[in-house]
Motif scaffolding. Structure first.
Motif, PDB file in Angstrom:
ATOM      1  N   LEU A 105       0.816  -1.217   0.000  1.00  0.00           N
ATOM      2  CA  LEU A 105       0.000   0.000   0.000  1.00  0.00           C
ATOM      3  C   LEU A 105       0.849   1.267   0.000  1.00  0.00           C
ATOM      4  O   LEU A 105       0.326   2.372   0.019  1.00  0.00           O
ATOM      5  CB  LEU A 105      -0.908   0.015   1.237  1.00  0.00           C
ATOM      6  CG  LEU A 105      -2.070  -0.958   1.202  1.00  0.00           C
ATOM      7  CD1 LEU A 105      -2.629  -1.162   2.590  1.00  0.00           C
ATOM      8  CD2 LEU A 105      -3.145  -0.438   0.268  1.00  0.00           C
TER       9      LEU A 105
ATOM     10  N   LEU B 184       2.647   2.228   2.456  1.00  0.00           N
ATOM     11  CA  LEU B 184       2.639   2.833   3.791  1.00  0.00           C
ATOM     12  C   LEU B 184       3.957   2.600   4.515  1.00  0.00           C
ATOM     13  O   LEU B 184       4.226   3.219   5.530  1.00  0.00           O
ATOM     14  CB  LEU B 184       1.478   2.277   4.621  1.00  0.00           C
ATOM     15  CG  LEU B 184       0.089   2.665   4.105  1.00  0.00           C
ATOM     16  CD1 LEU B 184      -0.991   2.012   4.944  1.00  0.00           C
ATOM     17  CD2 LEU B 184      -0.088   4.171   4.122  1.00  0.00           C
ATOM     18  N   THR B 185       4.747   1.693   4.001  1.00  0.00           N
ATOM     19  CA  THR B 185       6.083   1.457   4.530  1.00  0.00           C
ATOM     20  C   THR B 185       7.002   1.299   3.337  1.00  0.00           C
ATOM     21  O   THR B 185       6.619   0.686   2.347  1.00  0.00           O
ATOM     22  CB  THR B 185       6.099   0.179   5.399  1.00  0.00           C
ATOM     23  OG1 THR B 185       5.440   0.453   6.614  1.00  0.00           O
ATOM     24  CG2 THR B 185       7.509  -0.266   5.711  1.00  0.00           C
ATOM     25  N   GLU B 186       8.181   1.870   3.475  1.00  0.00           N
ATOM     26  CA  GLU B 186       9.107   1.835   2.355  1.00  0.00           C
ATOM     27  C   GLU B 186       9.902   0.537   2.364  1.00  0.00           C
ATOM     28  O   GLU B 186      10.466   0.176   3.387  1.00  0.00           O
ATOM     29  CB  GLU B 186      10.083   3.007   2.503  1.00  0.00           C
ATOM     30  CG  GLU B 186      10.270   3.778   1.237  1.00  0.00           C
ATOM     31  CD  GLU B 186      11.064   5.035   1.514  1.00  0.00           C
ATOM     32  OE1 GLU B 186      12.168   5.134   0.995  1.00  0.00           O
ATOM     33  OE2 GLU B 186      10.576   5.898   2.267  1.00  0.00           O
TER      34      GLU B 186
ATOM     35  N   MET C 293       5.400   2.738  -4.186  1.00  0.00           N
ATOM     36  CA  MET C 293       6.286   3.755  -3.620  1.00  0.00           C
ATOM     37  C   MET C 293       6.155   5.078  -4.357  1.00  0.00           C
ATOM     38  O   MET C 293       6.196   6.147  -3.762  1.00  0.00           O
ATOM     39  CB  MET C 293       7.751   3.285  -3.711  1.00  0.00           C
ATOM     40  CG  MET C 293       8.257   2.553  -2.490  1.00  0.00           C
ATOM     41  SD  MET C 293       7.309   2.827  -1.008  1.00  0.00           S
ATOM     42  CE  MET C 293       7.821   4.466  -0.581  1.00  0.00           C
ATOM     43  N   ARG C 294       6.017   4.992  -5.668  1.00  0.00           N
ATOM     44  CA  ARG C 294       5.978   6.218  -6.452  1.00  0.00           C
ATOM     45  C   ARG C 294       4.572   6.721  -6.704  1.00  0.00           C
ATOM     46  O   ARG C 294       4.347   7.924  -6.837  1.00  0.00           O
ATOM     47  CB  ARG C 294       6.702   5.999  -7.781  1.00  0.00           C
ATOM     48  CG  ARG C 294       8.210   6.093  -7.657  1.00  0.00           C
ATOM     49  CD  ARG C 294       8.869   6.004  -9.012  1.00  0.00           C
ATOM     50  NE  ARG C 294       8.287   6.961  -9.954  1.00  0.00           N
ATOM     51  CZ  ARG C 294       7.822   6.637 -11.154  1.00  0.00           C
ATOM     52  NH1 ARG C 294       7.864   5.400 -11.555  1.00  0.00           N
ATOM     53  NH2 ARG C 294       7.329   7.549 -11.945  1.00  0.00           N
ATOM     54  N   GLN C 295       3.632   5.813  -6.782  1.00  0.00           N
ATOM     55  CA  GLN C 295       2.256   6.224  -7.092  1.00  0.00           C
ATOM     56  C   GLN C 295       1.283   5.711  -6.030  1.00  0.00           C
ATOM     57  O   GLN C 295       0.311   5.031  -6.356  1.00  0.00           O
ATOM     58  CB  GLN C 295       1.864   5.664  -8.465  1.00  0.00           C
ATOM     59  CG  GLN C 295       2.771   6.153  -9.580  1.00  0.00           C
ATOM     60  CD  GLN C 295       2.804   5.169 -10.734  1.00  0.00           C
ATOM     61  OE1 GLN C 295       3.157   4.020 -10.558  1.00  0.00           O
ATOM     62  NE2 GLN C 295       2.418   5.617 -11.907  1.00  0.00           N
ATOM     63  N   PRO C 296       1.564   6.041  -4.769  1.00  0.00           N
ATOM     64  CA  PRO C 296       0.712   5.482  -3.715  1.00  0.00           C
ATOM     65  C   PRO C 296      -0.747   5.931  -3.826  1.00  0.00           C
ATOM     66  O   PRO C 296      -1.650   5.180  -3.468  1.00  0.00           O
ATOM     67  CB  PRO C 296       1.350   5.995  -2.420  1.00  0.00           C
ATOM     68  CG  PRO C 296       2.165   7.160  -2.825  1.00  0.00           C
ATOM     69  CD  PRO C 296       2.618   6.910  -4.215  1.00  0.00           C
ATOM     70  N   LEU C 297      -0.952   7.144  -4.342  1.00  0.00           N
ATOM     71  CA  LEU C 297      -2.337   7.621  -4.408  1.00  0.00           C
ATOM     72  C   LEU C 297      -3.141   6.792  -5.401  1.00  0.00           C
ATOM     73  O   LEU C 297      -4.300   6.471  -5.158  1.00  0.00           O
ATOM     74  CB  LEU C 297      -2.381   9.106  -4.782  1.00  0.00           C
ATOM     75  CG  LEU C 297      -1.672  10.068  -3.837  1.00  0.00           C
ATOM     76  CD1 LEU C 297      -1.971  11.509  -4.222  1.00  0.00           C
ATOM     77  CD2 LEU C 297      -2.065   9.824  -2.400  1.00  0.00           C
TER      78      LEU C 297
ATOM     79  N   LYS D 296      -3.773   3.496  -3.706  1.00  0.00           N
ATOM     80  CA  LYS D 296      -4.700   3.545  -2.571  1.00  0.00           C
ATOM     81  C   LYS D 296      -6.125   3.913  -2.972  1.00  0.00           C
ATOM     82  O   LYS D 296      -7.060   3.636  -2.240  1.00  0.00           O
ATOM     83  CB  LYS D 296      -4.173   4.520  -1.507  1.00  0.00           C
ATOM     84  CG  LYS D 296      -2.954   3.957  -0.779  1.00  0.00           C
ATOM     85  CD  LYS D 296      -2.602   4.744   0.461  1.00  0.00           C
ATOM     86  CE  LYS D 296      -1.881   6.016   0.118  1.00  0.00           C
ATOM     87  NZ  LYS D 296      -1.404   6.695   1.356  1.00  0.00           N
ATOM     88  N   SER D 297      -6.267   4.541  -4.156  1.00  0.00           N
ATOM     89  CA  SER D 297      -7.648   4.841  -4.542  1.00  0.00           C
ATOM     90  C   SER D 297      -8.311   3.629  -5.202  1.00  0.00           C
ATOM     91  O   SER D 297      -9.511   3.635  -5.418  1.00  0.00           O
ATOM     92  CB  SER D 297      -7.693   6.061  -5.466  1.00  0.00           C
ATOM     93  OG  SER D 297      -6.926   5.817  -6.611  1.00  0.00           O
TER      94      SER D 297
END
Lengths: 311, 312
Positions: free
Chosen positions: A52, A54-56, A70-74, A77-78
């Protein structure tokens, strides 16, 4: 072969000296219900958090629905609904207000949000309590509210972390029903749990985690074959001469054991009850009973970790 | 080599601000604090109106904030206590509260960055503080017009507004500090206590320490006073006291050694008051200091929060 929605390559997470996730390679296909199994501290939650964004991760890469968490979390997550273990809500707000906040964070317009919230609450059986403060909710209700929140997003992938932990048996059963419904809607589900019979009941495939590694992967019968040797077990009760040798020779039998004076167990790759019965009669014994035990994940799990301990 | 994140870090910011402000404004905690501030304003205003020197008409409205009657300090004196208290109350459980309610991972699983959550919470706190202070400010001015029978002059309004701005910036520092502790400490009680300790340290002990340090290090009296002034200004309390002194007392032309907040009184030592632009110039460093302090504290909280593991 359907499309792969979650993929990790040598995904690794270290906390100082401790390796939480160790070179994980995971592939989950669209529409699959995948179960992550393993004792506490085996890296299940860390893996989920990395998926997700939330952790690298310390090393390696992950892809969720084609996006890099990591680069496109949004983006990730959507499209992904996540139910954390021990989900919490704002106790002073009502169920509807809690969901309205989530809807706003997801950028849903007010009319769309209102409709989706009503639908989600209805589907989770929370319509009657929609305007009650969440502080008064039971654990089962909170868990269902958590699922309602996920439904709000119309997700393509759902990640559930220990979803049935702490639920009473009836609520847990209902919850499994909910997961099956997701499967019918062709939503990919990633489920982490250490409640094995539940995982077995809903998951298409299972990955067994131990010390940050996925040590086994496959369907439950496949795992049983790998770990237990035989996936099926035939219990035989027969009076007469010793049958161990005869049972061993039954085509398809992997092993045969004498447990008691008249009790035998035959392990096999498939259901060989008919062959066993024939062998018993041919050996001159009288067959009293014959039963088939299908492999259980419990056993796979126990046997696997016993094996690991022994090494 | 860090991968570049895609998407706006401020997505969802206003949703967070709206939710947090609604929480603040409806919470019992804020209700109590608002009641205290209101009571303080009412009492000090009453005292000030009783004690306004008769005959003078210059800067009457500014005197409403600064006139006191023993044993009570003036309104600005109270603000020195109340603003940090409110700011700390608004911030001390902002992040660890989410963590303990187990809502943090759920909220961060929504398509927003952590930036939006932290800044949203900070802005919500700051807006709430500004709202409360502005309301009180308007109330004092309004009652002043009602009782004095004259409207405030343009300069009085401008000075009053700058005083309000300085007060909000002062609150921002304590809000930032409280939020840093709320990220750092898992227990809200620990965070609150830590923030209050820092405040107590600056309010009670810093003044004494400053004297001791300056005495020990300085060569000569002049040097000692300079050093003392410099050290004292490391405390936000000093910066704030000097800022509001210059705004509310046009007669102030320079700052001497320590002015404790509670002793601020209008003294008309110099017959000709300074124009606003000169007063502003005088406290420009103090004002920027307060705002810079707020930004630095927010940045520290931001870095800590970005690095934090969110799992329970």
């Amino acid at each position: 072969m359907s499309e792969i929605v979650i993929e990790t390559q040598n995904l690794t997470k270290r906390y100082g000296e401790i390796v939480a996730v160790d070179n994980l390679n995971l592939k989950i296909r669209a529409g699959e219900v995948f179960g992550i199994l393993g004792p506490n501290g085996s890296g299940k939650t860390t893996t989920i958090l990395m998926l997700l964004g939330l952790t690298e991760p310390t090393a390696g890469s992950a892809r969720v629905l084609g996006f890099d968490p990591m680069r496109q979390p949004l983006e990730v997550k959507s499209r992904v609904g996540y139910l954390p273990d021990q989900v919490g809500f704002y106790d002073d707000l009502t169920a509807r207000e809690n969901l309205a906040y989530t809807a706003k964070l997801n950028g849903l317009s007010r009319p769309v949000a209102q409709r989706r919230i009503a639908d989600a609450l209805e589907r989770m059986g929370l319509a009657d309590v929609a305007d009650r403060r969440v502080g008064t909710f039971s654990r089962g209700m909170r868990q269902r509210l958590g699922v309602a929140e996920i439904l709000l997003k119309h997700p393509q992938v759902i990640i559930l972390d220990e979803p049935t932990l702490g639920l009473d048996p009836e609520a847990a059963r209902e919850f499994l029903q909910i997961i099956r419904a997701f499967k019918e809607e062709k939503i990919t589900v990633l489920l982490s749990s250490h409640l094995l019979h539940q995982v077995q009941a809903v998951c298409d495939r299972v990955g067994l985690f131990s010390h940050g590694k996925m040590v086994l992967e496959g369907t439950v019968p496949e795992l049983a074959r790998q770990v237990l040797g035989g996936a099926y077990r035939v219990h035989v009760r027969a009076v007469g001469p010793d049958l161990t040798q005869a049972l061993h020779k039954v085509p398809g039998a992997v092993s045969a054991q004498k447990l008691d004076s008249d009790l035998y167990t035959v392990e096999a790759q498939e259901d060989i009850r008919a062959e066993v019965a024939r062998a018993v009669v041919q050996a001159g014994a009288s067959l009293l009973s014959l039963s088939l035990e299908e492999p259980s994940l419990d056993e796979v799990y126990q046997r696997y970790f016993q094996g690991v301990m022994a090494v | 080599m860090k991968p570049v994140r895609e998407g706006s870090p401020w997505r969802g910011l206003w949703a967070v601000v709206a939710k947090e402000m609604a929480d603040h404004l409806t919470s019992v905690r804020m209700g109590i604090l608002e009641a205290i501030v209101l009571l303080t304003a009412a009492v000090t205003l009453y005292m000030a109106l009783q004690n306004l020197p008769s005959g003078t008409s210059e800067f009457l409205f500014l005197r409403l904030f600064t006139t006191s009657q023993d044993p009570l300090p003036a309104f600005v004196g109270f603000l020195g206590f109340l603003v940090p208290l409110i700011a700390i109350a608004l911030g001390f459980d902002s992040i660890n509260g989410e963590f303990n309610r187990r809502t943090l991972s759920r909220v961060l699983a929504q398509p927003i960055y952590r930036d939006a959550l932290l800044l949203g919470k900070f802005l919500a706190g700051l807006f709430t503080l500004a709202l409360v202070l502005t309301a009180i400010w308007l109330m004092i001015i309004g009652l002043g017009i009602f009782r004095l029978g004259v409207p405030p002059t343009g300069e009085e309004v401008a000075r009053g507004l700058l005083f309000l701005l300085a007060t909000i910036a002062y609150g921002g520092i304590w809000l930032g500090l409280a939020m840093v502790f709320s990220v750092r400490f898992r227990q809200p009680a620990t965070a609150a206590l830590a923030a209050i300790s820092v405040w107590l340290f600056f309010t009670v002990f810093w003044g004494m320490l400053v004297g001791l340090i300056a005495q020990g290090l300085a060569k000569g009296v002049f040097n000692q006073i300079q050093l003392e002034l410099f050290l004292a200004r490391l405390s936000p309390n000093t910066l704030y006291a000097e800022a509001i002194l210059a705004f509310l007392n046009p007669a102030v032309r320079a700052f001497g050694p320590l002015v404790p907040l509670q002793l601020i009184q209008l003294q008309w030592a110099v017959p000709t008051p300074l124009p606003l632009s000169q007063s502003l110039l005088l406290v420009w460093p103090q004002l920027t200091g307060l705002i810079a302090g707020t930004i630095v504290l927010f940045a520290i909280g931001y870095v800590l929060f970005q690095r934090q593991e969110i799992r329970a």
